[in-house]
Write a protein that holds these residues in place. Structure first.
Motif, PDB file in Angstrom:
ATOM      1  N   ALA A  11     -44.958  22.499 -22.373  1.00  0.00           N
ATOM      2  CA  ALA A  11     -44.971  22.349 -20.654  1.00  0.00           C
ATOM      3  C   ALA A  11     -45.663  21.402 -20.366  1.00  0.00           C
ATOM      4  CB  ALA A  11     -46.293  23.632 -20.160  1.00  0.00           C
ATOM      5  N   THR A  16     -43.216  23.747 -14.537  1.00  0.00           N
ATOM      6  CA  THR A  16     -42.858  24.279 -16.116  1.00  0.00           C
ATOM      7  C   THR A  16     -42.814  25.056 -16.590  1.00  0.00           C
ATOM      8  OG1 THR A  16     -42.885  21.777 -17.003  1.00  0.00           O
ATOM      9  CG2 THR A  16     -42.357  23.568 -18.320  1.00  0.00           C
ATOM     10  N   GLU A  47     -43.597  26.700 -22.560  1.00  0.00           N
ATOM     11  CA  GLU A  47     -42.734  25.441 -22.847  1.00  0.00           C
ATOM     12  C   GLU A  47     -41.089  26.413 -23.035  1.00  0.00           C
ATOM     13  OE1 GLU A  47     -44.733  27.127 -24.324  1.00  0.00           O
ATOM     14  OE2 GLU A  47     -43.916  27.698 -26.317  1.00  0.00           O
ATOM     15  N   TYR A  58     -36.132  21.580 -12.157  1.00  0.00           N
ATOM     16  CA  TYR A  58     -37.717  21.171 -12.982  1.00  0.00           C
ATOM     17  C   TYR A  58     -37.929  21.577 -13.941  1.00  0.00           C
ATOM     18  CZ  TYR A  58     -39.922  22.191  -7.661  1.00  0.00           C
ATOM     19  OH  TYR A  58     -40.182  22.367  -7.579  1.00  0.00           O
ATOM     20  N   THR A  59     -36.768  21.778 -15.195  1.00  0.00           N
ATOM     21  CA  THR A  59     -36.789  21.612 -16.289  1.00  0.00           C
ATOM     22  C   THR A  59     -36.591  20.482 -16.721  1.00  0.00           C
ATOM     23  OG1 THR A  59     -36.550  24.003 -16.742  1.00  0.00           O
ATOM     24  CG2 THR A  59     -36.219  22.273 -18.849  1.00  0.00           C
ATOM     25  N   SER A 102     -39.456  17.855 -15.917  1.00  0.00           N
ATOM     26  CA  SER A 102     -40.407  17.577 -17.000  1.00  0.00           C
ATOM     27  C   SER A 102     -40.068  17.185 -18.222  1.00  0.00           C
ATOM     28  CB  SER A 102     -40.626  20.037 -17.210  1.00  0.00           C
ATOM     29  OG  SER A 102     -40.513  20.052 -16.403  1.00  0.00           O
TER      30      SER A 102
END
Ligand SMILES: [Zn+2]
Length: 231
Positions: free
Chosen positions: A127, A132, A139, A191-192, A195
């Motif tokens: 994360a 995230t 995470e 967003y992932t 990240s």
């Protein structure tokens, strides 16, 4: 009277194009998308290729007539306009997720670049950023390997998602994102992927990620709790 809605086929098609346009599918029929109508519970899902139907060069080549409609038991209610199409080969995973997480309205299964690095190495994505936690729930866990199209793959992904994650990695394969609706699932996917990119850049630069606060109280001022939609 049929519960199948043209409007939902259109939503599934637009989600499929959006998915390709975001670079979440590598080529041809890699990855897939499904959406669930909360009113009827019916699932509108991408088709799988067959001898007479090739998804070439990519998901942008399909039309609304190719969307397959199934129920939660996997029964095909409509195999596209021609009636002979089957759902994507990852249908056991989609159904396993819809069963385990009934709030889910959209599933995006990606074969993308930065999450692919973590999937290839079997590592969880840390994360790294506030977003995230906001979108994925923390995470992103990497599931145990499951053969393509198997129930085991679905079971492993359900385990990795648990009750509180909206993203999980398919080991040596890709990633999956869920949301209450299409926009939420895509926000989680974008967003992932970001990240994973940020975490890799930090490592490449020899910089160390610092632990992310995990509770709502640590992350936000209580005065805005009522306005939070995603956590
Ligand atoms: Zn896949």
């Amino acid at each position: 009277m049929s519960q199948i809605k043209q409007e939902w086929k259109q939503k599934a098609l637009e989600a499929t194009y959006r998915y390709y346009d975001l670079g979440l599918s590598t080529s041809r029929d890699s990855g897939d998308v499904s959406v669930r109508d909360p009113e009827t519970g019916l699932i509108y899902i991408d088709p799988r290729p067959n001898a007479n139907f090739k998804i070439v060069p990519n998901w942008r080549s399909i039309t609304i007539d190719d969307i397959v409609v199934i129920d939660i038991d996997g029964n095909i209610l409509e195999g596209g306009a021609t009636g002979d199409k089957k759902p994507t080969i990852e249908v056991p995973m989609h159904l396993a997720i819809y069963r385990a997480r009934p709030e889910t309205g959209c599933i995006v299964h990606s074969h993308a670049l930065y999450t692919g690095v973590f999937a290839a190495t079997g590592e969880d994505i840390p994360a790294a950023l506030l977003e995230t936690v906001l979108n994925a729930g923390g995470e992103i866990r990497c599931a145990e390997y499951g053969p393509v199209s198997s129930q085991l793959l679905g079971d492993n992904i359900v385990k990795a998602l648990g009750k509180d994650r909206n993203a999980a990695l398919l080991r040596q394969h890709g990633a999956v994102y869920i949301g209450k609706d299409i926009d939420t699932a895509f926000m989680c996917a974008e967003y992932t992927e970001r990240s994973a990119h940020v975490a890799l850049l930090a490592r490449a630069a020899g910089m160390k990620l610092i632990p992310m606060p995990t509770t709502k109280e640590e992350l936000f001022d209580p005065s805005i709790f009522d306005e939070l939609d995603v956590i």
